[in-house]
Design a protein around this motif. Sequence first.
Motif, PDB file in Angstrom:
ATOM      1  N   SER A  12     -29.756  -5.083  24.646  1.00 14.42           N
ATOM      2  CA  SER A  12     -29.854  -4.972  23.197  1.00 14.42           C
ATOM      3  C   SER A  12     -28.541  -5.420  22.580  1.00 14.42           C
ATOM      4  O   SER A  12     -27.470  -5.008  23.030  1.00 14.42           O
ATOM      5  CB  SER A  12     -30.138  -3.524  22.797  1.00 14.42           C
ATOM      6  N   ARG A  14     -26.133  -5.531  19.238  1.00 12.14           N
ATOM      7  CA  ARG A  14     -25.920  -4.793  17.983  1.00 12.14           C
ATOM      8  C   ARG A  14     -24.719  -5.316  17.192  1.00 12.14           C
ATOM      9  O   ARG A  14     -24.193  -4.641  16.313  1.00 12.14           O
ATOM     10  CB  ARG A  14     -25.748  -3.298  18.278  1.00 12.14           C
ATOM     11  N   CYS A 100     -32.647  -6.767  19.129  1.00 13.91           N
ATOM     12  CA  CYS A 100     -32.691  -5.330  19.420  1.00 13.91           C
ATOM     13  C   CYS A 100     -33.925  -4.755  18.738  1.00 13.91           C
ATOM     14  O   CYS A 100     -34.133  -4.967  17.541  1.00 13.91           O
ATOM     15  CB  CYS A 100     -31.426  -4.641  18.892  1.00 13.91           C
ATOM     16  N   ASP A 203     -43.005   1.477  23.839  1.00 11.18           N
ATOM     17  CA  ASP A 203     -42.287   1.327  25.113  1.00 11.18           C
ATOM     18  C   ASP A 203     -43.240   0.966  26.255  1.00 11.18           C
ATOM     19  O   ASP A 203     -42.911   0.154  27.126  1.00 11.18           O
ATOM     20  CB  ASP A 203     -41.564   2.627  25.501  1.00 11.18           C
TER      21      ASP A 203
HETATM   22  C1  LIG Z   1     -39.303   1.023  20.535  1.00 12.31           C
HETATM   23  C2  LIG Z   1     -37.787   0.927  20.508  1.00 12.31           C
HETATM   24  C3  LIG Z   1     -37.052   1.385  19.415  1.00 12.31           C
HETATM   25  C4  LIG Z   1     -35.656   1.250  19.379  1.00 12.31           C
HETATM   26  N1  LIG Z   1     -34.962   1.659  18.265  1.00 12.31           N
HETATM   27  C5  LIG Z   1     -33.608   1.474  18.219  1.00 12.31           C
HETATM   28  C6  LIG Z   1     -32.879   1.819  17.038  1.00 12.31           C
HETATM   29  O1  LIG Z   1     -33.441   2.279  16.025  1.00 12.31           O
HETATM   30  N2  LIG Z   1     -31.531   1.594  17.034  1.00 12.31           N
HETATM   31  C7  LIG Z   1     -30.879   1.059  18.111  1.00 12.31           C
HETATM   32  O2  LIG Z   1     -29.667   0.868  18.035  1.00 12.31           O
HETATM   33  N3  LIG Z   1     -31.555   0.722  19.258  1.00 12.31           N
HETATM   34  C8  LIG Z   1     -32.905   0.911  19.325  1.00 12.31           C
HETATM   35  N4  LIG Z   1     -33.599   0.543  20.462  1.00 12.31           N
HETATM   36  C9  LIG Z   1     -32.894  -0.059  21.611  1.00 12.31           C
HETATM   37  C10 LIG Z   1     -32.766   0.929  22.790  1.00 12.31           C
HETATM   38  O3  LIG Z   1     -31.806   1.902  22.486  1.00 12.31           O
HETATM   39  C11 LIG Z   1     -32.400   0.148  24.065  1.00 12.31           C
HETATM   40  O4  LIG Z   1     -33.426  -0.758  24.361  1.00 12.31           O
HETATM   41  C12 LIG Z   1     -32.202   1.053  25.271  1.00 12.31           C
HETATM   42  O5  LIG Z   1     -31.124   1.931  25.063  1.00 12.31           O
HETATM   43  C13 LIG Z   1     -31.949   0.241  26.566  1.00 12.31           C
HETATM   44  O6  LIG Z   1     -30.846  -0.609  26.419  1.00 12.31           O
HETATM   45  P1  LIG Z   1     -30.975  -2.191  26.614  1.00 12.31           P
HETATM   46  O7  LIG Z   1     -32.034  -2.688  25.673  1.00 12.31           O
HETATM   47  O8  LIG Z   1     -29.616  -2.718  26.245  1.00 12.31           O
HETATM   48  O9  LIG Z   1     -31.349  -2.458  28.021  1.00 12.31           O
HETATM   49  C14 LIG Z   1     -34.976   0.671  20.500  1.00 12.31           C
HETATM   50  C15 LIG Z   1     -35.729   0.228  21.601  1.00 12.31           C
HETATM   51  C16 LIG Z   1     -37.114   0.336  21.614  1.00 12.31           C
HETATM   52  C17 LIG Z   1     -37.870  -0.189  22.787  1.00 12.31           C
END
Ligand SMILES: Cc1cc2nc3c(=O)[nH]c(=O)nc-3n(C[C@H](O)[C@H](O)[C@H](O)COP(=O)(O)O)c2cc1C
Length: 241
Positions: A12, A14, A100, A203
């Motif tokens: 992700s 940011r 993200c 998810d």
């Molecule tokens: C359905 C969903 C909603 C999410 N909402 C947020 C969010 O509101 N803010 C944020 O910073 N990350 C959000 N994320 C990212 C997750 O925190 C992140 O995918 C997870 O911690 C795993 O990390 P990675 O994607 O870097 O592998 C979201 C991910 C998913 C799948």
Amino acid sequence: MNLEETIYKRQSIRSYEETPLDDKEIGELKTFIENTKALNDNIQWSYDIVSKDKVRSILQWRSPQYLLLFSEEKENYRENIGFIFQQVDLFLQSKGIGTCWLGMLSPNGKYDKKNDGHKFVIAISVGYPVGEIYRNPDEFQRKALTEITDREDRKLRPLQYAPSATNSQPWYITHNTDGTYNIYREKLGLIKRNIVGRWNPIDIGIALAHIYITNRETFKFTMEDNPMELNNYIYEGTFEI
Ligand SMILES: Cc1cc2nc3c(=O)[nH]c(=O)nc-3n(C[C@H](O)[C@H](O)[C@H](O)COP(=O)(O)O)c2cc1C
């Protein structure tokens, strides 16, 4: 990089550069979206690509553009959106474009499109990252494969790497005697349900997209009428790979 390799590198993002995707990149993105596979062909969905002045969020950071995702509210529509747009997430990340998934962001009052009356489901930030886009496989924080399945199985590794809301990884997979698999979602207590309850079905779709991308020719998904029940889990479907 292809989509399969991207599963083990993506993260992700940011922190974004200001420059939005150009018209050619947006055109390629739209073409990719039109050609994705759905989990449930019976559900209508729509999307939009908007600039940051059209969204509101308590998050402190912004990307130059966002994908806003909408759907008819029926059957497994959240899983379906997760499944379709995780293919898109991998496509963008494979091209060096950061993304993200964002539960904590929605369209604001300046957004006035109707999207066929579909419900807003979730958003994804899109843009070029400040810093490194990829990470090494050993930098993923994920449950062990043995924690998410009844029998260790290398074919489930792509699913293990899927992103999820607050990294909750709410999935569990069992092996059926006919070679198919069941996927289940963790039942949540009240507090967790208030935080991630709305997003956990998304998810599940995201995790299934990783299985689809690595088994494109053989992947089939069905919902069985009398699936095996598991304590503290909700049956989400059966897949064949
Ligand atoms: C359905 C969903 C909603 C999410 N909402 C947020 C969010 O509101 N803010 C944020 O910073 N990350 C959000 N994320 C990212 C997750 O925190 C992140 O995918 C997870 O911690 C795993 O990390 P990675 O994607 O870097 O592998 C979201 C991910 C998913 C799948």
